[in-house]
Enzyme design. Structure first.
Site, short mmCIF file in Angstrom:
data_model
loop_
_atom_site.label_atom_id
_atom_site.label_comp_id
_atom_site.label_asym_id
_atom_site.label_seq_id
_atom_site.Cartn_x
_atom_site.Cartn_y
_atom_site.Cartn_z
CE LYS A 103 -4.33 -1.75 1.10
NZ LYS A 103 -5.35 -2.16 1.99
CE LYS B 175 -12.92 -4.71 1.83
NZ LYS B 175 -13.85 -5.23 2.78
CE LYS C 23 -6.29 -8.62 -0.75
NZ LYS C 23 -6.77 -8.32 0.57
P1 TYM Z 1 -10.58 -6.73 5.00
O1 TYM Z 1 -11.88 -6.03 5.08
O2 TYM Z 1 -9.53 -6.17 4.11
O3 TYM Z 1 -10.79 -8.22 4.60
C1 TYM Z 1 -11.78 -8.97 5.26
C2 TYM Z 1 -11.48 -10.45 5.17
O4 TYM Z 1 -11.57 -10.92 3.84
C3 TYM Z 1 -10.40 -11.68 3.54
N1 TYM Z 1 -10.16 -11.55 2.10
C4 TYM Z 1 -10.07 -12.59 1.26
N2 TYM Z 1 -10.14 -13.93 1.46
C5 TYM Z 1 -10.01 -14.73 0.39
N3 TYM Z 1 -9.82 -14.28 -0.88
C6 TYM Z 1 -9.74 -12.94 -1.12
N4 TYM Z 1 -9.56 -12.50 -2.35
C7 TYM Z 1 -9.87 -12.03 -0.02
N5 TYM Z 1 -9.84 -10.67 0.09
C8 TYM Z 1 -10.01 -10.41 1.40
C9 TYM Z 1 -9.32 -11.05 4.40
O5 TYM Z 1 -8.25 -11.93 4.59
C10 TYM Z 1 -10.08 -10.80 5.67
O6 TYM Z 1 -10.17 -11.97 6.46
N6 TYM Z 1 -7.33 -6.62 8.58
C11 TYM Z 1 -8.63 -7.25 8.38
C12 TYM Z 1 -9.70 -6.59 9.21
C13 TYM Z 1 -9.43 -6.67 10.67
C14 TYM Z 1 -9.39 -7.86 11.45
C15 TYM Z 1 -9.07 -7.44 12.76
C16 TYM Z 1 -9.62 -9.19 11.17
C17 TYM Z 1 -9.13 -5.64 11.49
N7 TYM Z 1 -8.95 -6.09 12.74
C18 TYM Z 1 -8.96 -8.37 13.80
C19 TYM Z 1 -9.50 -10.11 12.22
C20 TYM Z 1 -9.18 -9.68 13.51
C21 TYM Z 1 -8.92 -7.23 6.89
O7 TYM Z 1 -8.14 -7.66 6.12
O8 TYM Z 1 -10.09 -6.77 6.51
#
Ligand code: TYM
Length: 354
Positions: free
Chosen positions: A116, A223, A220
């Protein structure tokens, strides 16, 4: 009794990747484990959300996301807690205290931060601090299992390291989350019927689910991708789904087989088909073995995804905002109690309170 915890940001609507990689497995795990007495925390990391651009209104995004969990089959009960991060101030308080334990070196090595910030003259400080707030989200609740996609595994390792370092310096305050290989195995229990090969890399190490970008299957599905055809959104209509899947990047090998290394595009489609239809991956691979027409596979996956999304969207439309707000109110009362208690323990350990 163990605690299982996860969060999904609301920068935009979730993609099919978020859904299959995180939201659906978490829903299944939540139903299964809460019924046997474990604690399940599902929270909305709204403070993580404001780190980057947000499409639309955050509060509406929160309601939509919780409706998505309910439409995916989440069955709320007294062991499932749903809350917003910014409604529990202990998260940002612990974030600061953990900043004092984390090092610049380890945080700079985070792949997500590197991706990023790369090539940007200036990026905000929060992009750098992101995994430390994530560690606070996890450690406040003594969570052992944190179901997330593969891209977040490095942040879970960092969380373990910070917890261990803190405990060594100040005494045993934090419970360490399970190692990532065990996290992956735990997540397998959500997709019990999917094949093992899906969660094991070439060296036999456990890995999480990664749904790929349709236009560049080495990445991956994200979004934040600007290319509309690269990602399927959960509100997409059948025409949009068909257009995106029919134009998915594949390869010129002319055989349908599961090989993430040489055929990531085809493998991605096979994996989506398995997860969305609830079939073991090996069954789907077997169905298509020997076939050579990529167009036929794309058509079938487009149909499966469209049917699934049509039913899903109908369920979402039936859920009221009031129902969601009631869940949040109860969840935030619980979260403030539990997190407040842990924070006080931390403050005492570091000497901020007697
Ligand atoms: P975020 O919103 O970026 O992603 C949410 C979840 O979706 C998973 N993910 C995927 N899994 C499979 N294939 C994909 N293409 C794909 N894109 C996204 C991410 O791995 C995630 O599980 N940092 C976290 C949010 C967070 C969090 C936490 C999670 C903040 N604090 C504490 C667990 C515990 C995140 O990536 O959000």
């Amino acid at each position: 009794m163990k605690t299982i915890l996860t969060g999904i940001r609301v920068n935009s609507e979730p993609t099919l990747g978020n859904f299959l990689g995180a939201l659906l497995p978490m829903t299944r795990l939540a139903n299964k484990y809460s019924k046997q007495g474990d604690i399940v925390n599902i929270f909305i990391p709204d403070l993580h959300t404001i780190i980057s651009d947000v499409d639309g209104d955050i509060t509406e995004g929160v309601i939509r996301e919780i409706k998505y969990y309910l439409a995916a089959g989440l069955e709320p009960n007294e062991n499932i807690h749903i809350y917003r991060q910014s409604y529990v101030p202990a998260h940002s308080e612990l974030n600061w205290i953990l900043n004092c334990v984390a090092t610049m070196g380890e945080t700079s090595r985070m792949i997500q931060y590197k991706e990023k910030s790369e090539g940007k003259d200036s990026c905000n400080v929060a992009i750098f601090d992101y995994p430390i707030l994530m560690a606070a989200d996890i450690l406040l609740y003594d969570a052992t299992y944190v179901p997330v996609g593969e891209d977040q595994f490095q942040h879970l390792e960092l969380t373990r390291n910070l917890a261990e370092r803190f405990n060594n310096k100040y005494g045993e305050v934090f419970v360490l989350p399970a190692k990532t290989a065990d996290q992956a195995k735990f997540m397998e229990t959500a997709n019990a019927e999917t094949a093992e090969s899906e969660h094991v890399d070439a060296d036999g190490r456990a890995v999480g689910i990664r749904i790929r970008d349709l236009q560049d299957p080495t990445k991956k599905m994200s979004k934040s991708s600007k290319a509309e055809n690269s990602k399927i959104m959960m509100s997409d209509n059948p025409e949009a789904v068909a257009k995106k899947i029919m134009s998915a990047q594949t390869d010129s090998l002319g055989k349908i087989s599961f090989d993430m290394f040489n055929q990531p595009g085809i493998s991605n489609l096979l994996q989506i088909e398995a997860l969305i239809t609830g079939q073991p991956l090996q069954t789907v691979i077997g169905t298509w073995a020997g076939e050579t027409h990529y167009g036929d596979l794309k058509k079938k996956v487009a149909e499966s995804v469209s049917t699934f999304l049509g039913e899903f969207q109908a369920k979402v439309a039936e859920i009221s905002d009031e129902e969601v707000l009631r869940l949040l109110e109860a969840g935030e009362k619980y979260a403030n109690e539990v997190a407040g208690k842990k924070l006080l323990e931390v403050q005492k350990a570091v000497g901020l309170r007697k």
